[in-house]
Design a protein around this motif. Structure first.
Motif, PDB file in Angstrom:
ATOM      1  N   THR A  77       0.827  -1.204   0.000  1.00 52.26           N
ATOM      2  CA  THR A  77       0.000   0.000   0.000  1.00 52.26           C
ATOM      3  C   THR A  77       0.865   1.260   0.000  1.00 52.26           C
ATOM      4  O   THR A  77       0.603   2.212  -0.743  1.00 52.26           O
ATOM      5  CB  THR A  77      -0.937   0.006   1.214  1.00 52.26           C
ATOM      6  N   VAL A  80       2.597   1.849  -3.502  1.00 48.06           N
ATOM      7  CA  VAL A  80       1.704   2.385  -4.533  1.00 48.06           C
ATOM      8  C   VAL A  80       1.238   3.794  -4.169  1.00 48.06           C
ATOM      9  O   VAL A  80       1.150   4.675  -5.035  1.00 48.06           O
ATOM     10  CB  VAL A  80       0.495   1.443  -4.736  1.00 48.06           C
ATOM     11  N   SER A  81       0.952   4.030  -2.901  1.00 47.66           N
ATOM     12  CA  SER A  81       0.422   5.335  -2.483  1.00 47.66           C
ATOM     13  C   SER A  81       1.416   6.459  -2.747  1.00 47.66           C
ATOM     14  O   SER A  81       1.015   7.572  -3.123  1.00 47.66           O
ATOM     15  CB  SER A  81       0.052   5.302  -1.006  1.00 47.66           C
ATOM     16  N   LEU A  84       1.207   7.235  -6.389  1.00 50.21           N
ATOM     17  CA  LEU A  84      -0.085   7.859  -6.681  1.00 50.21           C
ATOM     18  C   LEU A  84      -0.089   9.326  -6.268  1.00 50.21           C
ATOM     19  O   LEU A  84      -0.589  10.186  -6.996  1.00 50.21           O
ATOM     20  CB  LEU A  84      -1.209   7.114  -5.958  1.00 50.21           C
ATOM     21  N   ARG A 105      -8.175   1.717  -7.186  1.00 50.63           N
ATOM     22  CA  ARG A 105      -7.181   0.819  -6.595  1.00 50.63           C
ATOM     23  C   ARG A 105      -7.752  -0.594  -6.520  1.00 50.63           C
ATOM     24  O   ARG A 105      -8.957  -0.766  -6.304  1.00 50.63           O
ATOM     25  CB  ARG A 105      -6.802   1.278  -5.180  1.00 50.63           C
ATOM     26  N   MET A 116      -0.990  -4.919  -5.518  1.00 49.76           N
ATOM     27  CA  MET A 116      -1.876  -3.763  -5.644  1.00 49.76           C
ATOM     28  C   MET A 116      -1.643  -3.084  -6.975  1.00 49.76           C
ATOM     29  O   MET A 116      -0.502  -2.819  -7.362  1.00 49.76           O
ATOM     30  CB  MET A 116      -1.669  -2.755  -4.506  1.00 49.76           C
ATOM     31  N   ALA A 118      -3.098   0.254  -9.251  1.00 49.96           N
ATOM     32  CA  ALA A 118      -3.852   1.511  -9.160  1.00 49.96           C
ATOM     33  C   ALA A 118      -3.785   2.240 -10.499  1.00 49.96           C
ATOM     34  O   ALA A 118      -2.815   2.100 -11.258  1.00 49.96           O
ATOM     35  CB  ALA A 118      -3.298   2.397  -8.043  1.00 49.96           C
TER      36      ALA A 118
END
Length: 243
Positions: A77, A80-81, A84, A105, A116, A118
């Motif tokens: 998480t 990817v965050s 993003l 997502r 994950m 996104a």
């Protein structure tokens, strides 16, 4: 002798008559129609006008995707965050509002790995701005980001505006034609009596203007709209003095 009234007689079909001996009386309808005098007739000029409007796409959508695989949910998480947030920050810095950037997502697990994926779908009205944002993301995030091919399209508001523009241009062309005809006949063009849009057509062109020479570049579609109108104008005697 005043002959301003004419009488018309029409025979009704046989099925509409009552066979009771009064067929002649009940099978005839008589109506009086007033006939306008020559002085009360409106002189009229009818013309048609056409116009075409070429509309290039006014919107472009680009999908930017990132993905990661880690052994824990927190790790995947966070990975990817971070990317993003960088993507959204780059978009905002180029003047794109949050409502034009949609984020999706998807987290799933395979064996001992968490995955994950996104995606950020960004809509631009400025094509040069879109090119700059894509360049920045590819330069800074390199292989950790995937920037999809831009998808050009026409917004509903823009198409509606162009349809109105085609109709108005057709009416303007009809008025110009009527002015020239009335001048040729020695008349003065009066007020419009009737405006009617007879036909509208739209067709899409995906080829672009490069004729296929730059086929590796995304195609910017165009839509051509045509409108045909019929307009009736009153005519006044050009030699008559104004009171």
């Amino acid at each position: 002798m005043d002959s301003q009234t004419r009488v018309f007689a029409a025979m009704l079909p046989a099925a509409a008559r009552e066979l009771d001996g009064n067929d002649r009386e009940r099978g005839v309808q008589v109506r009086a129609v007033s006939r306008p005098s020559p002085s009360s007739r409106v002189r009229e000029l009818q013309v048609t006008g056409t116009a075409e409007v070429c509309c290039p796409a006014d919107r472009v959508s680009v999908r930017v995707s990132v993905g990661s695989s880690k052994e824990s949910v927190n790790e995947v998480t966070n990975s990817v965050s971070r990317r993003l947030e960088y993507i959204l920050q780059a978009v905002r810095q180029h003047g794109v509002s949050d409502k034009d950037a949609a984020v999706r997502r998807f987290l799933h697990r395979e064996a001992d790995q968490y995955h994950m994926n996104a995606e950020v779908a960004v809509t631009f009205s400025d094509f040069e701005k879109m090119e700059r944002v894509c360049g920045v993301l590819l330069e800074k995030l390199d292989k950790s980001v995937c920037v999809g091919a831009p998808q050009f399209y026409h917004s509903a508001e823009y198409l509606s505006q162009m349809r109105r523009r085609a109709c108005v241009s057709a009416v303007e062309n009809a008025q110009q034609k009527a002015c020239e005809v009335s001048q040729l006949l020695g008349q003065t063009l009066g007020a419009p009596l009737l405006v009617r849009e007879e036909e509208t057509r739209e067709w899409r062109n995906e080829d672009g203007e490069d004729g296929g020479r730059l086929s590796h570049l995304p195609c910017t579609p165009t839509i051509t709209m045509s409108s045909q109108v019929s307009v009736s104008f009153s005519l006044r005697d050009g030699s008559r003095k104004k009171l």
